[in-house]
Design an enzyme around this catalytic site. Structure first.
Site, short mmCIF file in Angstrom:
data_model
loop_
_atom_site.label_atom_id
_atom_site.label_comp_id
_atom_site.label_asym_id
_atom_site.label_seq_id
_atom_site.Cartn_x
_atom_site.Cartn_y
_atom_site.Cartn_z
N ASN A 10 0.87 -1.17 0.00
CA ASN A 10 0.00 0.00 0.00
C ASN A 10 0.91 1.22 0.00
O ASN A 10 1.49 1.55 1.02
CB ASN A 10 -0.91 -0.02 1.24
N LYS A 12 0.09 4.27 -0.31
CA LYS A 12 -0.52 5.48 0.24
C LYS A 12 -0.29 6.64 -0.74
O LYS A 12 -0.32 6.42 -1.94
CB LYS A 12 0.03 5.75 1.64
N GLU A 98 -6.70 4.89 7.66
CA GLU A 98 -6.47 6.31 7.35
C GLU A 98 -7.69 6.93 6.71
O GLU A 98 -7.98 8.11 6.90
CB GLU A 98 -5.21 6.45 6.47
N GLU A 168 -5.16 -4.53 10.66
CA GLU A 168 -4.16 -3.47 10.82
C GLU A 168 -4.43 -2.72 12.12
O GLU A 168 -5.23 -1.78 12.14
CB GLU A 168 -4.25 -2.50 9.63
N GLY A 174 2.80 2.74 10.71
CA GLY A 174 3.75 3.83 10.53
C GLY A 174 4.46 4.24 11.82
O GLY A 174 5.10 5.28 11.87
N SER A 214 3.70 -1.72 10.28
CA SER A 214 5.15 -1.78 10.46
C SER A 214 5.76 -3.14 10.11
O SER A 214 6.67 -3.61 10.78
CB SER A 214 5.54 -1.36 11.88
P1 13P Z 1 3.22 0.75 7.59
O1 13P Z 1 3.73 -0.55 7.01
O2 13P Z 1 3.92 1.96 7.04
O3 13P Z 1 3.13 0.71 9.06
O4 13P Z 1 1.70 0.90 7.05
C1 13P Z 1 0.82 -0.14 7.22
C2 13P Z 1 -0.40 0.13 6.42
O5 13P Z 1 -1.17 1.02 6.76
C3 13P Z 1 -0.64 -0.67 5.22
O6 13P Z 1 -1.91 -0.47 4.73
#
Ligand code: 13P
Length: 250
Positions: A10, A12, A98, A168, A174, A214
């Site tokens: 992902n 983002k 998010e 998640e 993050g 993470s």
């Molecule tokens: P991170 O791997 O940056 O923590 O993000 C996880 C995430 O939101 C994947 O959709």
């Protein structure tokens, strides 16, 4: 029947079309011939065409990060499942935390998006997960059950066949804080049992549940070793070809 693992990126709101082409140029040779797992990359909408072009003929599928539930209409700024399919997109993330946190996504709109994705023939990756306060208050199981029950509402097991869920925990996204493999597996078991209630045990036994939060090359193997964990949804560590390839090949 063992479940084939799915490792999804992902991205983002990162990368331009040029950066997408650069990523695939470096990433493809690192994972060529990798048949053990399914690999999906979900870039921003503006990069989908570049990603599809770069991934053509490879073992990598391309997904979107969101989709609207109507096929067409006066919905400025939205993209439908039909539009994604017409490009060659096969997967779609639905209900990412998010979107829930910053863009007014609710359990009800997650349900609408999920239905639309399944109806259209996309493989939805439906995200659920508790925030830190909920975990600390001992509410994790309740939150996961509520999010699942509402997301799955009025969907038949037959329609849901392609459904993938991603656990998640919001506090792990993050932040560099990963859920321990045991903690993640516990949450996955709750999600699987809820899917069993709604769609039946047989369905639940086949349904893939990804872990996200993470995931890094250093912790991927330990997470994937859990029988309950059927893959990963990777944010930050998926932006770099080497680190995403290392996760894919955990
Ligand atoms: P991170 O791997 O940056 O923590 O993000 C996880 C995430 O939101 C994947 O959709």
């Amino acid at each position: 029947m063992p479940r084939t693992k799915l490792i999804a990126a992902n991205w983002k709101m990162y990368k331009t079309p040029d950066q997408t082409r650069d990523f695939f140029r470096d990433f493809l040779p690192l994972v060529s011939g990798h048949e053990r797992d399914e690999i999906v990359v979900c870039p921003p909408y503006v990069d989908l065409a570049a990603a599809l072009e770069a991934a053509r003929g490879s073992n990598i599928a391309v997904g979107a990060q969101n989709l609207h539930w109507k096929e067409v209409g006066a919905f400025t700024g939205e993209i439908s499942a039909a539009m994604l399919l017409s490009l060659g997109v096969t997967h779609g993330i639905v209900g990412h935390s998010e979107r829930r946190q910053y863009f007014g996504e609710t359990d009800d709109t997650v349900n609408l998006r999920l239905k639309a994705a399944l109806e259209a023939g996309l493989t939805p990756i439906c995200c659920v997960g508790e925030v830190l306060e909920e975990r600390e208050a001992g509410l994790t199981d309740d939150v996961l059950r509520r999010q699942c029950v509402r997301a799955f509402r009025a969907i038949s097991a037959k329609k849901a066949a392609r459904l993938v869920v991603a656990y998640e925990p919001v506090w792990a996204i993050g932040t560099g804080k990963t859920a321990t493999p045991e903690l993640a597996a516990e949450a996955h078991a709750v999600i699987r049992s809820e899917a069993g209630e709604v769609f039946g045990e047989e369905f639940a036994a086949r349904m893939r549940i990804l872990y996200g939060g993470s995931v890094k090359p250093e912790n991927a193997a330990a997470l994937m070793a859990q029988e309950e964990i059927d893959g990963a949804l990777v944010g930050g560590a998926s932006l770099e070809p080497k680190s995403f390839a290392a996760i894919v090949k955990y």
